[in-house]
Design an enzyme around this catalytic site. Structure first.
Site, PDB file in Angstrom:
ATOM      1  N   CYS A  15       1.753  -1.960  15.496  1.00 16.94           N
ATOM      2  CA  CYS A  15       0.998  -1.034  14.458  1.00 16.94           C
ATOM      3  C   CYS A  15       1.004  -2.846  12.918  1.00 16.94           C
ATOM      4  CB  CYS A  15       2.789  -1.080  13.843  1.00 16.94           C
ATOM      5  SG  CYS A  15       2.695  -0.520  12.231  1.00 16.94           S
TER       6      CYS A  15
ATOM      7  N   CYS B  78      -0.221   6.345   9.825  1.00 17.51           N
ATOM      8  CA  CYS B  78       1.007   5.752  10.451  1.00 17.51           C
ATOM      9  C   CYS B  78       0.038   4.725  10.811  1.00 17.51           C
ATOM     10  CB  CYS B  78       0.994   6.616  11.146  1.00 17.51           C
ATOM     11  SG  CYS B  78       2.087   7.738  10.493  1.00 17.51           S
TER      12      CYS B  78
ATOM     13  N   CYS C 255       6.130  -4.294  15.784  1.00 18.25           N
ATOM     14  CA  CYS C 255       5.622  -2.645  17.240  1.00 18.25           C
ATOM     15  C   CYS C 255       4.321  -3.363  17.512  1.00 18.25           C
ATOM     16  CB  CYS C 255       5.990  -2.112  16.335  1.00 18.25           C
ATOM     17  SG  CYS C 255       7.368  -1.060  16.382  1.00 18.25           S
TER      18      CYS C 255
ATOM     19  N   CYS D  87       6.170  -6.349   7.613  1.00 15.52           N
ATOM     20  CA  CYS D  87       7.205  -6.096   8.166  1.00 15.52           C
ATOM     21  C   CYS D  87       8.115  -6.594   9.589  1.00 15.52           C
ATOM     22  CB  CYS D  87       7.052  -4.384   9.305  1.00 15.52           C
ATOM     23  SG  CYS D  87       8.511  -3.673  10.174  1.00 15.52           S
TER      24      CYS D  87
ATOM     25  N   CYS E 228       3.932   8.483   0.570  1.00 12.25           N
ATOM     26  CA  CYS E 228       4.002   7.968   1.626  1.00 12.25           C
ATOM     27  C   CYS E 228       4.307   6.831   1.268  1.00 12.25           C
ATOM     28  CB  CYS E 228       3.149   7.693   2.758  1.00 12.25           C
ATOM     29  SG  CYS E 228       3.387   6.537   4.116  1.00 12.25           S
TER      30      CYS E 228
ATOM     31  N   GLU F 222       1.009  -1.616  -0.025  1.00 12.54           N
ATOM     32  CA  GLU F 222      -0.219   0.005   0.832  1.00 12.54           C
ATOM     33  C   GLU F 222       1.176   1.591  -0.288  1.00 12.54           C
ATOM     34  OE1 GLU F 222      -3.828  -0.879   2.228  1.00 12.54           O
ATOM     35  OE2 GLU F 222      -2.903  -0.955   3.362  1.00 12.54           O
TER      36      GLU F 222
HETATM   37  N1  SAH Z   1       9.462   0.976  10.421  1.00  9.80           N
HETATM   38  C1  SAH Z   1       9.380   2.270  10.675  1.00  9.80           C
HETATM   39  C2  SAH Z   1       8.244   3.503   9.339  1.00  9.80           C
HETATM   40  C3  SAH Z   1       7.009   2.268   9.413  1.00  9.80           C
HETATM   41  S1  SAH Z   1       5.787   2.598   9.966  1.00  9.80           S
HETATM   42  C4  SAH Z   1       8.833   3.040  11.489  1.00  9.80           C
HETATM   43  O1  SAH Z   1       9.254   2.408  12.726  1.00  9.80           O
HETATM   44  O2  SAH Z   1       9.106   4.107  11.733  1.00  9.80           O
HETATM   45  C5  SAH Z   1       5.593   4.454  10.123  1.00  9.80           C
HETATM   46  C6  SAH Z   1       5.317   5.536  11.745  1.00  9.80           C
HETATM   47  O3  SAH Z   1       3.684   4.668  12.732  1.00  9.80           O
HETATM   48  C7  SAH Z   1       5.813   5.411  12.717  1.00  9.80           C
HETATM   49  O4  SAH Z   1       6.150   6.561  13.520  1.00  9.80           O
HETATM   50  C8  SAH Z   1       5.299   3.913  13.789  1.00  9.80           C
HETATM   51  O5  SAH Z   1       5.725   3.750  15.013  1.00  9.80           O
HETATM   52  C9  SAH Z   1       4.199   4.877  14.075  1.00  9.80           C
HETATM   53  N2  SAH Z   1       2.910   3.978  13.753  1.00  9.80           N
HETATM   54  C10 SAH Z   1       2.490   2.322  13.795  1.00  9.80           C
HETATM   55  N3  SAH Z   1       1.725   2.355  14.508  1.00  9.80           N
HETATM   56  C11 SAH Z   1       1.230   2.975  14.868  1.00  9.80           C
HETATM   57  C12 SAH Z   1      -0.463   3.583  15.146  1.00  9.80           C
HETATM   58  N4  SAH Z   1      -1.159   2.100  15.433  1.00  9.80           N
HETATM   59  N5  SAH Z   1      -0.863   4.911  15.459  1.00  9.80           N
HETATM   60  C13 SAH Z   1       0.254   5.984  15.293  1.00  9.80           C
HETATM   61  N6  SAH Z   1       1.394   5.978  14.770  1.00  9.80           N
HETATM   62  C14 SAH Z   1       1.718   4.291  14.198  1.00  9.80           C
END
Ligand code: SAH
Length: 350
Positions: A118, A332, A115, A111, A104, A91
């Site tokens: 996410c 995000c 986290c 991944c 983006c 996406e």
């Molecule tokens: N792997 C990289 C980039 C992808 S995620 C990273 O971790 O930075 C892009 C951003 O979205 C990151 O800051 C991540 O922590 C955030 N993110 C992931 N899940 C989220 C959520 N449910 N709400 C808000 N931000 C989120």
């Protein structure tokens, strides 16, 4: 068949010479693909037909197809679902801001960073995305939406610094004066905090913006949310941050997803203020976006402002980020590599 979008001018030159053609053709081909956005070899009208036929025999040009476009009713954000040559899907999100259009892009299919909040990591990692596929996401979005994309964020699915070699190639190719020629200052790379790769990226001295997903000021908090913190705890991360700033003289952005009762206390804000005080940094507070599979909820607005004030009292630059596209799961952490998981999309089938 390989996609010709993967190849730099130097690589194209080698191939052109092997095909018994003149070296200068490489630059023409590169310009067609990267500057003029050609999607068919037949568009390359200044090349001889013999060369066009040889290219067709050996390469494909478009390395993805648009399967679906969703559009936000709230803010015009669009999410594109691309199918790659091996049938994997990714996406990509296009957002409109006052200053222009931002895309983006995803850097991995899935991944493996794990986290907890996410969606992109739920199915694990399928594979890295190639440089041609990163460029393809920009070019295809541009073409489909007829937008002039002038900002790129590597914040879609995946951990860009796990795929650093391809990401570095991407930065060089997108910034090539014979190509799309986007200023590196208009590119942001976001990482969950891979320390050796942050140092490696610093040594490249690109004028990009580095964003670090922090989401906790203490190891205890961050460990609960991000498994990477057990490998590279906050002290290690901050040393790499200092090295990055020293080497590149660029301001780092810290992303902090505000989660109710988890990382949003006054105490956490005070620890964060101490951690960042006096550094060339900016903090983005983001109310966490809802992901169906977990039980994290955004902090109350009042607490977000309180958190912000505590940081500001220490002289830290803070913004509360407006999230775009959450009604189509384009915000995000809401991107996935699965067709059927999301239920509330407003779908425009092509
Ligand atoms: N792997 C990289 C980039 C992808 S995620 C990273 O971790 O930075 C892009 C951003 O979205 C990151 O800051 C991540 O922590 C955030 N993110 C992931 N899940 C989220 C959520 N449910 N709400 C808000 N931000 C989120």
């Amino acid at each position: 068949m390989d996609s010709i979008r993967e190849l730099s001018i130097k690589e194209l030159e080698k191939i052109i010479i092997n095909l018994n053609e003149k070296k200068f053709r490489a630059k023409q081909i590169f310009q067609w693909i990267h500057q003029k956005g050609a999607e068919e070899f037949d568009e390359m009208t200044n090349l001889p037909n013999t060369l066009i036929n040889k290219l067709k025999e050996n390469y494909i040009l478009r390395n993805m197809t648009v399967e679906r476009i969703s559009e936000s009713d709230n803010d015009g954000t669009k999410k594109l679902l691309f199918k790659l040559s091996d049938d994997e899907v990714v996406e990509t999100v296009v957002m409109q801001y006052k200053y222009g259009n931002s895309v983006c892009i995803s850097t991995q299919v899935g991944c493996r960073m794990g986290c907890k909040f996410c969606a992109s990591t739920i199915g694990g990692l399928k594979r890295n995305i190639t440089v041609g596929e990163m460029l393809g996401q920009v070019y295809e979005s541009n073409k489909y939406l007829q937008k002039n994309i002038n900002h790129i964020v590597l914040m879609g699915s995946g951990e860009p610094l796990e795929n650093l070699d391809e990401v570095i190639k991407f930065l060089k190719m997108i910034n090539d004066p014979q190509g799309y020629y986007l200023s590196l200052r208009n590119i942001t790379i976001s990482t969950c905090g891979l320390v050796p790769q942050i140092r490696k990226l610093a040594d490249e001295n690109f004028q990009i913006t580095l964003a670090i997903s922090l989401h906790g000021a203490r190891n205890e908090t961050r460990n609960k949310l991000m498994p990477i913190n057990r490998k590279y705890p906050i002290e290690e991360l901050m040393k790499a941050v200092d090295y990055y700033i020293e080497t590149t003289n660029r301001r780092i952005t810290f992303e902090y997803a505000m989660i109710k009762d988890l990382n949003d206390s006054d105490e956490e804000a005070n620890v964060l203020a101490k951690l960042l005080k006096g550094k060339l940094v900016h903090v983005n507070l983001i109310p966490i976006n809802k992901v169906e599979e977990n039980d994290f909820y955004p902090s109350d607005e009042k607490q977000i402002y309180k958190f912000k004030n505590i940081l500001e009292k220490s002289g830290i630059n803070v913004t509360i980020r407006r999230e775009l596209g959450s009604d189509i799961n384009a915000a995000c952490g809401q991107l996935r590599n699965n067709y059927n998981l999301t239920k509330i999309e407003i779908i425009k089938k092509l």
